[in-house]
Design a protein around this motif. Sequence first.
Motif, PDB file in Angstrom:
ATOM      1  N   ASN A   1      38.643  -8.917 -53.196  1.00 33.24           N
ATOM      2  CA  ASN A   1      38.913  -7.988 -52.259  1.00 33.24           C
ATOM      3  C   ASN A   1      39.029  -8.708 -50.909  1.00 33.24           C
ATOM      4  OD1 ASN A   1      38.820  -5.930 -53.992  1.00 33.24           O
ATOM      5  ND2 ASN A   1      36.702  -5.191 -53.608  1.00 33.24           N
ATOM      6  N   GLU A   2      37.833  -9.451 -50.713  1.00 32.29           N
ATOM      7  CA  GLU A   2      38.065 -10.188 -49.338  1.00 32.29           C
ATOM      8  C   GLU A   2      39.112 -10.993 -49.022  1.00 32.29           C
ATOM      9  OE1 GLU A   2      36.322  -8.951 -46.869  1.00 32.29           O
ATOM     10  OE2 GLU A   2      36.340 -10.460 -45.260  1.00 32.29           O
TER      11      GLU A   2
ATOM     12  N   GLU B   1      34.471   5.704 -56.042  1.00 30.64           N
ATOM     13  CA  GLU B   1      35.560   4.737 -55.799  1.00 30.64           C
ATOM     14  C   GLU B   1      36.749   5.000 -55.999  1.00 30.64           C
ATOM     15  OE1 GLU B   1      35.073   1.734 -54.358  1.00 30.64           O
ATOM     16  OE2 GLU B   1      32.793   1.252 -54.656  1.00 30.64           O
TER      17      GLU B   1
ATOM     18  N   GLN C   1      45.554  -0.543 -49.447  1.00 31.16           N
ATOM     19  CA  GLN C   1      45.333  -0.292 -47.966  1.00 31.16           C
ATOM     20  C   GLN C   1      46.135  -1.700 -47.168  1.00 31.16           C
ATOM     21  OE1 GLN C   1      42.123   1.745 -46.948  1.00 31.16           O
ATOM     22  NE2 GLN C   1      41.736   1.036 -44.738  1.00 31.16           N
TER      23      GLN C   1
ATOM     24  N   ARG D   1      42.070  -8.778 -48.676  1.00 27.88           N
ATOM     25  CA  ARG D   1      41.834  -8.204 -47.332  1.00 27.88           C
ATOM     26  C   ARG D   1      42.277  -9.149 -46.092  1.00 27.88           C
ATOM     27  NH1 ARG D   1      37.419  -4.610 -48.128  1.00 27.88           N
ATOM     28  NH2 ARG D   1      36.263  -6.706 -48.607  1.00 27.88           N
TER      29      ARG D   1
ATOM     30  N   ARG E   1      34.162  -0.923 -47.472  1.00 26.06           N
ATOM     31  CA  ARG E   1      35.288  -0.345 -47.805  1.00 26.06           C
ATOM     32  C   ARG E   1      35.393   1.153 -47.469  1.00 26.06           C
ATOM     33  NH1 ARG E   1      35.288  -2.944 -52.803  1.00 26.06           N
ATOM     34  NH2 ARG E   1      34.160  -0.876 -53.696  1.00 26.06           N
TER      35      ARG E   1
ATOM     36  N   TRP F   1      30.471 -15.729 -53.776  1.00 27.49           N
ATOM     37  CA  TRP F   1      30.410 -15.334 -52.542  1.00 27.49           C
ATOM     38  C   TRP F   1      30.790 -16.405 -51.225  1.00 27.49           C
ATOM     39  CZ3 TRP F   1      26.614 -17.679 -48.918  1.00 27.49           C
ATOM     40  CH2 TRP F   1      26.447 -16.823 -47.653  1.00 27.49           C
TER      41      TRP F   1
ATOM     42  N   ALA G   1      34.625   1.069 -60.996  1.00 27.14           N
ATOM     43  CA  ALA G   1      34.298   1.330 -59.659  1.00 27.14           C
ATOM     44  C   ALA G   1      34.559   0.006 -58.995  1.00 27.14           C
ATOM     45  CB  ALA G   1      32.630   1.368 -59.442  1.00 27.14           C
TER      46      ALA G   1
ATOM     47  N   ASP H   1      30.421  -4.644 -50.680  1.00 32.25           N
ATOM     48  CA  ASP H   1      31.850  -4.500 -50.163  1.00 32.25           C
ATOM     49  C   ASP H   1      32.193  -3.227 -50.000  1.00 32.25           C
ATOM     50  OD1 ASP H   1      33.957  -6.272 -49.784  1.00 32.25           O
ATOM     51  OD2 ASP H   1      34.894  -5.139 -51.668  1.00 32.25           O
ATOM     52  N   GLN H   2      31.195  -2.184 -50.800  1.00 36.09           N
ATOM     53  CA  GLN H   2      31.639  -0.699 -50.889  1.00 36.09           C
ATOM     54  C   GLN H   2      31.469  -0.277 -49.733  1.00 36.09           C
ATOM     55  OE1 GLN H   2      28.956   1.846 -53.147  1.00 36.09           O
ATOM     56  NE2 GLN H   2      30.818   3.117 -53.828  1.00 36.09           N
TER      57      GLN H   2
ATOM     58  N   GLY I   1      37.984  -0.257 -56.463  1.00 38.86           N
ATOM     59  CA  GLY I   1      37.776  -0.917 -55.242  1.00 38.86           C
ATOM     60  C   GLY I   1      39.073  -1.896 -54.930  1.00 38.86           C
TER      61      GLY I   1
ATOM     62  N   GLU J   1      34.419  -8.438 -55.491  1.00 40.92           N
ATOM     63  CA  GLU J   1      34.164  -8.254 -54.153  1.00 40.92           C
ATOM     64  C   GLU J   1      34.846  -9.420 -53.328  1.00 40.92           C
ATOM     65  OE1 GLU J   1      29.998  -7.535 -53.633  1.00 40.92           O
ATOM     66  OE2 GLU J   1      30.225  -5.368 -54.170  1.00 40.92           O
TER      67      GLU J   1
ATOM     68  N   PRO K   1      23.180 -12.839 -50.465  1.00 41.50           N
ATOM     69  CA  PRO K   1      24.026 -12.443 -49.523  1.00 41.50           C
ATOM     70  C   PRO K   1      24.278 -10.756 -49.293  1.00 41.50           C
ATOM     71  CG  PRO K   1      25.271 -13.189 -51.517  1.00 41.50           C
ATOM     72  CD  PRO K   1      23.918 -13.552 -51.561  1.00 41.50           C
TER      73      PRO K   1
ATOM     74  N   LEU L   1      25.886  -8.416 -48.956  1.00 45.03           N
ATOM     75  CA  LEU L   1      27.385  -7.907 -48.655  1.00 45.03           C
ATOM     76  C   LEU L   1      27.413  -6.689 -49.665  1.00 45.03           C
ATOM     77  CD1 LEU L   1      30.003  -8.779 -50.801  1.00 45.03           C
ATOM     78  CD2 LEU L   1      29.029 -10.672 -50.295  1.00 45.03           C
TER      79      LEU L   1
ATOM     80  N   GLU M   1      37.109 -14.782 -45.427  1.00 45.94           N
ATOM     81  CA  GLU M   1      36.791 -14.127 -44.169  1.00 45.94           C
ATOM     82  C   GLU M   1      37.175 -14.851 -42.915  1.00 45.94           C
ATOM     83  OE1 GLU M   1      32.545 -13.210 -43.597  1.00 45.94           O
ATOM     84  OE2 GLU M   1      33.111 -11.032 -43.385  1.00 45.94           O
TER      85      GLU M   1
ATOM     86  N   GLN N   1      41.893  -0.058 -54.058  1.00 46.55           N
ATOM     87  CA  GLN N   1      42.110   0.620 -52.644  1.00 46.55           C
ATOM     88  C   GLN N   1      42.356  -0.592 -51.710  1.00 46.55           C
ATOM     89  OE1 GLN N   1      38.106   1.350 -51.214  1.00 46.55           O
ATOM     90  NE2 GLN N   1      39.049   1.895 -49.372  1.00 46.55           N
TER      91      GLN N   1
ATOM     92  N   LYS O   1      27.320 -17.141 -56.757  1.00 49.35           N
ATOM     93  CA  LYS O   1      26.857 -17.736 -55.335  1.00 49.35           C
ATOM     94  C   LYS O   1      28.329 -18.454 -54.963  1.00 49.35           C
ATOM     95  CE  LYS O   1      22.364 -17.386 -54.357  1.00 49.35           C
ATOM     96  NZ  LYS O   1      22.074 -16.780 -55.520  1.00 49.35           N
TER      97      LYS O   1
ATOM     98  N   TYR P   1      34.229 -15.818 -50.874  1.00 51.06           N
ATOM     99  CA  TYR P   1      34.308 -14.488 -49.980  1.00 51.06           C
ATOM    100  C   TYR P   1      34.196 -14.841 -48.245  1.00 51.06           C
ATOM    101  CZ  TYR P   1      33.039  -9.682 -48.388  1.00 51.06           C
ATOM    102  OH  TYR P   1      33.150  -8.550 -47.567  1.00 51.06           O
TER     103      TYR P   1
END
Lengths: 874, 405
Positions: A532-533, A630, A591, A536, B21, A479, A580, B17-18, A584, A529, B13, B15, A486, A587, A476, A482
């Motif tokens: 990633n955020e 992925e 990007q 990003r 993406r 999250w 995966a 993410d995949q 991810g 995840e 949540p 979410l 964001e 990726q 949690k 995240y």
Amino acid sequence: MAMEITQYLLAAQSADARVRTEAESNLRQFQEQNLPAFLLSLSVELANSEKPIESRRLAGIVLKNSLDAKDAVTKERLAQQWMAVDIAFKSQIKEMLLLTLASSVREARHTSAQVLAKVASIDIPRKQWPELIAYLLNNMTKGDSSADLKQSTLETLGYVCEEISHHDLGQDEVNSILTAVVQGMNLAENSPEVRLAATKALYNALEFAETNFQNEMERTYIMKMVCETALSKEVEIRQAAFECLASIASTYYDVLEAYMQALFELTSNAVKGDVEAVALQAIEFWSSICDEEIELQEYESADTGDSGHPHSRFIEKSLSYLVPMLLETLLKQEEDVDQDDSIWNISMAGGTCLGLVARTVGDAILPLVMPFVEANIAQPDWRCQEAATLAFGSILEGPTVEKLSVLVHSGLDFLLRLLKDGNNHVKDTTAWTIGRIFEYLHSPAGGFSVISSDNLPKVVEVLLESIKDAPNVAAKVCWAIYKLAEGYEDAGRHSSLFTPYIHRIIESLLFAASRTDVDDSRLRSAAYESLNEVVRCSNIKETSQIIRELLPVILQKLSQTLELQIVSSDDKEKQADLQASLCGVLQVIIQKVSSADDLETRSIILTQADQIMFLFLNVFACRSSTVHEEAMLAIGALAHATGSEFGKYLPDFYKYLEMGLQNFEEYQVCSITVGVVGDVVRALNDKVLPYCDGIMQLLLANLSSEALDRSVKPPIFSVFSDIALSIEENFEKYVPYAVPMMQRAAELCAQMDPNDDELMEYGNQLKCSIFEAYSGILQGFKNSKSEVMLPYAPHLWQFIELVLREQHRDVQLTKALAAVMGDLADVLGTNTKALFGDLKACANFLGECLGSDDDDLKKTATWTQDRIRSILVS
Amino acid sequence: MAPSDLRRPYKRPQLSDQQRRRELSLKRQEQSRDAELQARRLASTLLSLPPEQQPSDPEPEPSSSTDYDLRDASKLKGPAARKWFAKQLMLPEWMIDVPHRLPHDWYVLPRPAGRRCFVVSSDGTTISRQRNGTVLHRFPSALPHGSRNRDGSGPPSYSILDCIFHEMDQTYYVIDMVCWKNYSYYNCSTEFRFTWLKEKLAETKACDPPSYYHKYRFSLVPWSRCDLAGLHNAYAGEVPFIKDGILFYNKHAHYQPGNTPLALVWKDEHCSQYVIDTDSKGQVPSHQQVVLELQDDGKVTTSDDPPVVFSCLNLDFIQQSGLQSGCLLRFAIGDGGLTIVDGKLERADLHYVGTSNRARAFADTYSKIMFQSMARGSPLRIDDLVASISSSDDEADTLDVEMAV
């Protein structure tokens, strides 16, 4: 003729695998040699009360599976197969099934009801079984029907309603069904089994009752019966009745006013005193009302208030009773169930409903909830603390930012303390609540945030400490991070506030992803995840160094997955999951970095591309028959980042590209691969030429395949555009194959049923992609061989005219249409003079585009006008 | 009991993410495809000549090609971009003889070593593009609307400067101004442009040291009248950059895209490290090499307008070598050299070397070939320039006297 198959059906359930396999193969053989006889034999078996229940049951299941399947292609094939069966056989089979409804064996009746519904789902829409409904209704009315027969008849009616659409029945049939069903619910006349079957049948028949619900007398009668049934002494029947009420709440919201007082009492009593299964449905009733009112509000605000549907403000009117009732449910938590996805209990349902109520009424909920929060949050009992936190977390969407910000400012410190000191349940909910606070009240780009340079250090410190907590809490927290990250996306100078913490946050997330003290896949994927955020949303100018250092760490981890010992299928799945996640992350890094303005940052990827690609190819090699989705996505990003340099990887990568394009089963993979083909051809331009034959062949095969999910087809047309632009006049040899496909698809668009919304949405995408394909091919021939496209111009023109005539086009399609008109004029020049010369519609259309608010559209239309003018004057 | 799918997000949540993406990938792919198509369409407009006004036109139409400006052109790609940008920069000819009236009609300035580029600031960002159209940098700058930091500074506008990016101190040296806040300086004299450039640049903080919203420093190249002092300063004076020759701009000339004899470049070993062209390995080849463009009829020509024909290739040879018109070919000039009669090229002793490197966009200009040729034999020296200025001074005196009379 029916055959004796009991022994095979029994043997097919034998514990001895050899016996089983042999029996299965015998049955298959029979099925292949004579399908009608096989199906008949199955129905005879099911109907025969002298046969053992085991063989009857399996006969029913095999029969059902011969009529229906989950995936649409098989389903359609089975339907066709059934339709081809001789009518004499079909009649006999149906007769056997209807006969079985009266069986004294419950299981045989039940199976038969299911099979009947499957047959009905094929035959009724095609008007092949008009007498079924009358026959079933007769079962209900004739004097000598047993309770068993009534029960299974009602069950069949319910299943049939579930399978078919209400367009398939006449209103008189619907009326009779409803009458039969509501009578079946009658307490005085029927056994509990019949009443249960009737109540469940009503649930499925509600959708058919539109006309009846518009008639006050009929409606009131149905409502009265449902409400009475909701008070039955049998739990299952009460539960089924409340399910009906929840469904009525959403289907017939606009006629509920008169019954609301009664419904409030009924549901309120159930929530407070009934068993959980019933209470859950009672809460669901209110959640459904919220759904309706939220939708009405959104629709209204989007559409100048004139929605045509009345907003009855049921939630607002019952707020002061409803909210305390829901708050009470929050205190009925169960221990240690939060982590189980399959659990749904009263406190969860109550919290969810409370959140919906907040979204419905906004600020008005605050004075009702905040006293509960304040009274409970400081209590020593964890249940109180957790309920208070959950209540607060639930109402963060709906009320105004101003009001909520004040509350958060005074409460955030307390929440941070709870995150450190509470028990596991409390910490779990607190972390979730903090995440929700970020989600709704932290938007520097939107001009507001409860997070400032003053409290950010503390917030980050507590979060990073809690990421070491139990895995449910840690996930949690991931999250929450995240959501924190964001908020800083595209937040200009505000994002610099966050930059100093990014290094530590990434470290902590990497730590959480590879914790050795727990093995928790949910935590692992939450950590990646979030990572990633964070990447990003970071400000690339300030974080390029951090990302430069992160890349080799992730590559190292990915490389380690290749060396994992794989013994079981479990190991294999774990490896694939980890790969995966890591692909991810790669990726996202690729990007992010390739979007940077300066070459120095972009070189982070360019210098590592060999190693990255080497690893991706090895990830692919871990599987034999499918490609890793992925890794495929990440390779698309890599091709985009490296440009023509990607050419050196193509010889090794190509076979996986082929594999991906052939993966019809996992159509997402196929769809992604189509996108990656676009990335690759754009990156390589004409260097991709040697591979084009193979790629085009597969794409064309995919287009003509029935088995491939249709959603993949528009992207394939779009990718024609990419290929044509890249190889220009070399596309000539594909034109005789590709363009006729586009023509056929265009004709398909013309024939679509305009009442089918889902189909029209697909048609829209298809049209856009066909125009895109034409645009790319035309522009590809701009410099030479434009004459290749001349013979195809009239058909394209017809298609353009078709779309021009449409009343409603979305902006995407309008743009594609305006553009392709210009391309036609631009590339084929004066040859198209005749097409454009006398078309008012075209001029009107461009005029409309020029008057639009969309700058892109205006620009495209200006260009097209310019191109058309230049051919008309020459 | 399992939750209904509708209510599943409870405290979990939602979410994927995949999914995110996937969507971001799709968006990127869509945008790339769109940009590619846009670029082609733009090329059609920008590269086609403005349509001739038809006398039969019922109503005068605004010439639509003027709707497209440099911002659109920055979306061009590949050959189209090179073609377009090649047409936009004013390209000085190489000085193969000294113009008259240097002190009266010309400015002189030292040329910083580095990459010549167009710097465009608009919509909150600044983009520099090299002569071949490729982007050198995309960055925030203190030029008007060159970064997102200046939201309040008036209506949207764009500005275009002609610069040289000097690698060593990461500075854009501004040599000319084409547009400033939408005002076009194309049709203004050099004198006017240079004066205003200095003023306009001073109004901004573009010459300040780099900061968050200003990634690269801009700096004005000192220019002066081309008298003896001016020439001396440009040639031997202290400058903060590495010099690569000297530029001469005619005071009265407008900014004329493409090759022009009204701007000139000259260099010798003293003021440039790159006087004689080197090959790809950095060596000076024993024979001068030139790059020429092959035409339909087998002629090989310079990139001048009109092109100067150097030779004509045998059609059999063209076919055998698989060459197509438009190819850029590299030749060595043999011992026969270049034969000039009455200031015109009569014959060139060309030896085919091969096709030119792909990145290259243009053939050499005539003046470049001649300058290189002279540099190997009898270069134009600084003394020749000094002498010309001195004699020009006399000339001017005479003129003044005449006018006085």
